[in-house]
Design an enzyme around this catalytic site. Sequence first.
Site, short mmCIF file in Angstrom:
data_model
loop_
_atom_site.label_atom_id
_atom_site.label_comp_id
_atom_site.label_asym_id
_atom_site.label_seq_id
_atom_site.Cartn_x
_atom_site.Cartn_y
_atom_site.Cartn_z
N HIS A 1 0.88 -1.19 0.00
CA HIS A 1 0.00 0.00 0.00
C HIS A 1 0.91 1.23 0.00
CE1 HIS A 1 -3.54 2.35 0.58
NE2 HIS A 1 -3.88 2.02 1.81
N HIS B 1 -2.05 -2.13 -9.63
CA HIS B 1 -3.07 -1.54 -8.75
C HIS B 1 -4.22 -2.51 -8.59
CE1 HIS B 1 -5.86 1.36 -7.01
NE2 HIS B 1 -4.78 2.04 -6.69
N ASP C 1 2.47 5.93 -6.57
CA ASP C 1 3.68 5.93 -5.76
C ASP C 1 4.98 6.03 -6.56
OD1 ASP C 1 2.75 5.90 -3.15
OD2 ASP C 1 2.54 3.71 -3.09
C1 LIG Z 1 -0.76 4.77 -4.30
C2 LIG Z 1 -1.08 3.96 -3.15
C3 LIG Z 1 -1.21 2.50 -3.33
O1 LIG Z 1 -1.43 1.84 -2.37
S1 LIG Z 1 -1.07 1.86 -4.88
C4 LIG Z 1 -0.38 0.26 -4.59
C5 LIG Z 1 1.04 0.35 -4.11
N1 LIG Z 1 1.65 -1.00 -4.06
C6 LIG Z 1 2.61 -1.38 -4.87
O2 LIG Z 1 3.08 -0.66 -5.72
C7 LIG Z 1 3.14 -2.75 -4.62
C8 LIG Z 1 3.32 -3.52 -5.91
N2 LIG Z 1 2.04 -3.87 -6.49
C9 LIG Z 1 1.32 -4.92 -6.04
O3 LIG Z 1 1.72 -5.67 -5.14
C10 LIG Z 1 -0.04 -5.16 -6.64
O4 LIG Z 1 -0.11 -4.64 -7.93
C11 LIG Z 1 -1.18 -4.56 -5.76
C12 LIG Z 1 -1.14 -3.05 -5.80
C13 LIG Z 1 -1.05 -5.03 -4.31
C14 LIG Z 1 -2.50 -5.02 -6.32
O5 LIG Z 1 -2.58 -6.40 -6.11
P1 LIG Z 1 -3.63 -7.31 -6.88
O6 LIG Z 1 -4.93 -6.62 -6.99
O7 LIG Z 1 -3.58 -8.63 -6.25
O8 LIG Z 1 -2.95 -7.35 -8.31
P2 LIG Z 1 -3.49 -7.96 -9.67
O9 LIG Z 1 -4.66 -8.86 -9.42
O10 LIG Z 1 -3.67 -6.85 -10.60
O11 LIG Z 1 -2.25 -8.83 -10.14
C15 LIG Z 1 -2.26 -9.47 -11.37
C16 LIG Z 1 -0.98 -10.22 -11.58
O12 LIG Z 1 0.11 -9.28 -11.74
C17 LIG Z 1 1.07 -9.51 -10.76
N3 LIG Z 1 1.54 -8.23 -10.28
C18 LIG Z 1 0.76 -7.25 -9.83
N4 LIG Z 1 1.52 -6.21 -9.47
C19 LIG Z 1 2.80 -6.59 -9.71
C20 LIG Z 1 4.06 -5.96 -9.55
N5 LIG Z 1 4.12 -4.72 -9.02
N6 LIG Z 1 5.16 -6.60 -9.89
C21 LIG Z 1 5.11 -7.84 -10.41
N7 LIG Z 1 3.94 -8.49 -10.61
C22 LIG Z 1 2.82 -7.87 -10.24
C23 LIG Z 1 0.36 -10.26 -9.65
O13 LIG Z 1 1.26 -11.00 -8.91
C24 LIG Z 1 -0.61 -11.09 -10.45
O14 LIG Z 1 0.09 -12.18 -10.99
P3 LIG Z 1 -0.59 -13.62 -11.15
O15 LIG Z 1 -1.78 -13.38 -12.03
O16 LIG Z 1 -0.99 -14.02 -9.76
O17 LIG Z 1 0.49 -14.46 -11.72
O1 LIG Z 2 -6.94 2.22 -3.84
C1 LIG Z 2 -6.03 1.45 -3.49
O2 LIG Z 2 -6.14 0.21 -3.46
C2 LIG Z 2 -4.73 1.99 -3.03
C3 LIG Z 2 -4.72 3.44 -2.73
O3 LIG Z 2 -5.03 3.86 -1.64
C4 LIG Z 2 -4.36 4.36 -3.80
O4 LIG Z 2 -4.09 3.93 -4.92
O5 LIG Z 2 -4.30 5.58 -3.52
#
Ligand SMILES: CCC(=O)SCCNC(=O)CCNC(=O)[C@H](O)C(C)(C)COP(=O)(O)OP(=O)(O)OC[C@H]1O[C@@H](n2cnc3c(N)ncnc32)[C@H](O)[C@@H]1OP(=O)(O)O
Ligand SMILES: O=C([O-])CC(=O)C(=O)O
Length: 374
Positions: free
Chosen positions: A221, A260, A311
């Site tokens: 996050h 995301h 981010d």
């Molecule tokens: C601005 C504030 C925020 O909180 S925005 C999020 C900030 N977090 C990050 O940047 C951490 C890196 N990103 C991630 O861990 C994920 O993209 C988050 C944001 C948690 C979303 O997870 P989720 O909804 O499960 O992803 P998804 O279903 O779209 O994933 C699909 C497949 O793609 C992969 N993926 C996703 N993100 C990444 C990444 N950053 N690097 C490498 N691979 C990634 C996932 O693992 C998933 O793969 P698979 O389909 O399981 O093989």
């Molecule tokens: O919406 C989300 O899952 C993460 C978040 O807070 C953002 O992207 O600002």
Amino acid sequence: MVDKKLTGAGLRGQVAGETALCTVGKSGSGLTYYGYDIKELADKVSFEEVAYLLSRGELPNATQLAEFKARLKQQRGLPQALKDVLERIPADAHPMDVMRTGCSFLGNIEPEQDFSEADAKIERMLAAFPSILLYWYRFSHDGKRIETATDDDSIGAHFLHLLHDKAPSKLHTDVMNTSLILYAEHEFNASTFTARVCASTLSDIFSCVTGAIGSLRGPLHGGANEAAMELIENMQNADDAEQQLMGMLERKEKIMGFGHAIYREFDPRNDIIKEWSEKLSQEFGDSRLYDVSVRCEEVMWREKKLFPNADFFHASAYHYMGIPTKLFTPIFVMSRVSGWTAHVKEQRANNRIIRPSADYTGPAPRPVPALADR
Ligand SMILES: CCC(=O)SCCNC(=O)CCNC(=O)[C@H](O)C(C)(C)COP(=O)(O)OP(=O)(O)OC[C@H]1O[C@@H](n2cnc3c(N)ncnc32)[C@H](O)[C@@H]1OP(=O)(O)O
Ligand SMILES: O=C([O-])CC(=O)C(=O)O
């Protein structure tokens, strides 16, 4: 935008309540606060106007804004008891833990005794959070007991002033303003949902925000902006960035600052902060971090159809303004507190305790064996 495929894990795609505050990932406009497009807000208003909008549902007029800003300015000072607590937190603590403790302690000495005090407590947190962070940071890192009651016009300028001991340039003030707007609100993200769950028990607003800070801290996050900085600072140039990323993807490592939970093709905040990062790189006179970030964006889209979230370009932008990496996520707190607390008010206005059900996966009913038989 393409709707995300629904699956059970992570409550993805499931509606968990109603909100009038924000839309995320709707086609036509990627992100709106109370109906206003994020791009227009970032172009035309201050973070203080956005904080007021989120809290009250409408943008302030000139008099309301002047009064709101005056109240925020007046509340930048910290009570001695809070300074004493901050002075006891070690220099190697994570600043997000400082924020969590600072918020929680404020709730001890200035508690919300009645929900009618919510707006006053929201303003206090908006005003005091940069002071809490930087009082601790400057004391623990520079041995200085700083005066936190500055006369800066905005929260962003106040933050930079306390950090650098001098009033910031217009460029840096503008970037901080935009950054705080971009981070302010995002519907039912993990930290906001934490705040709403807490609010649904009719708890106090400091407890809601303290819990939300804990949720924001994680690298999936808000913590991703710091993790993104750790990634790009080790990349020597664009070609090196490409080579390192290809290796990470091959090893199936996660690339922080990409992807995301809701957006499928792009994060509408990315273009905005990316443009500021480029401007800052020109002023800084060294575009390495911006150049490697751009190459990361190209490679991630080409290889994985993953895009930078809000981010990723924040990392280089903050670095160019001389902000230490470990303060990146606390800036997110200084901003998102406006969204969290607006959701707390919204939850309270139409409350039912949040209590979902679970699919049971444990053992079938069985007798308890005697201690000697286990
Ligand atoms: C601005 C504030 C925020 O909180 S925005 C999020 C900030 N977090 C990050 O940047 C951490 C890196 N990103 C991630 O861990 C994920 O993209 C988050 C944001 C948690 C979303 O997870 P989720 O909804 O499960 O992803 P998804 O279903 O779209 O994933 C699909 C497949 O793609 C992969 N993926 C996703 N993100 C990444 C990444 N950053 N690097 C490498 N691979 C990634 C996932 O693992 C998933 O793969 P698979 O389909 O399981 O093989
Ligand atoms: O919406 C989300 O899952 C993460 C978040 O807070 C953002 O992207 O600002």
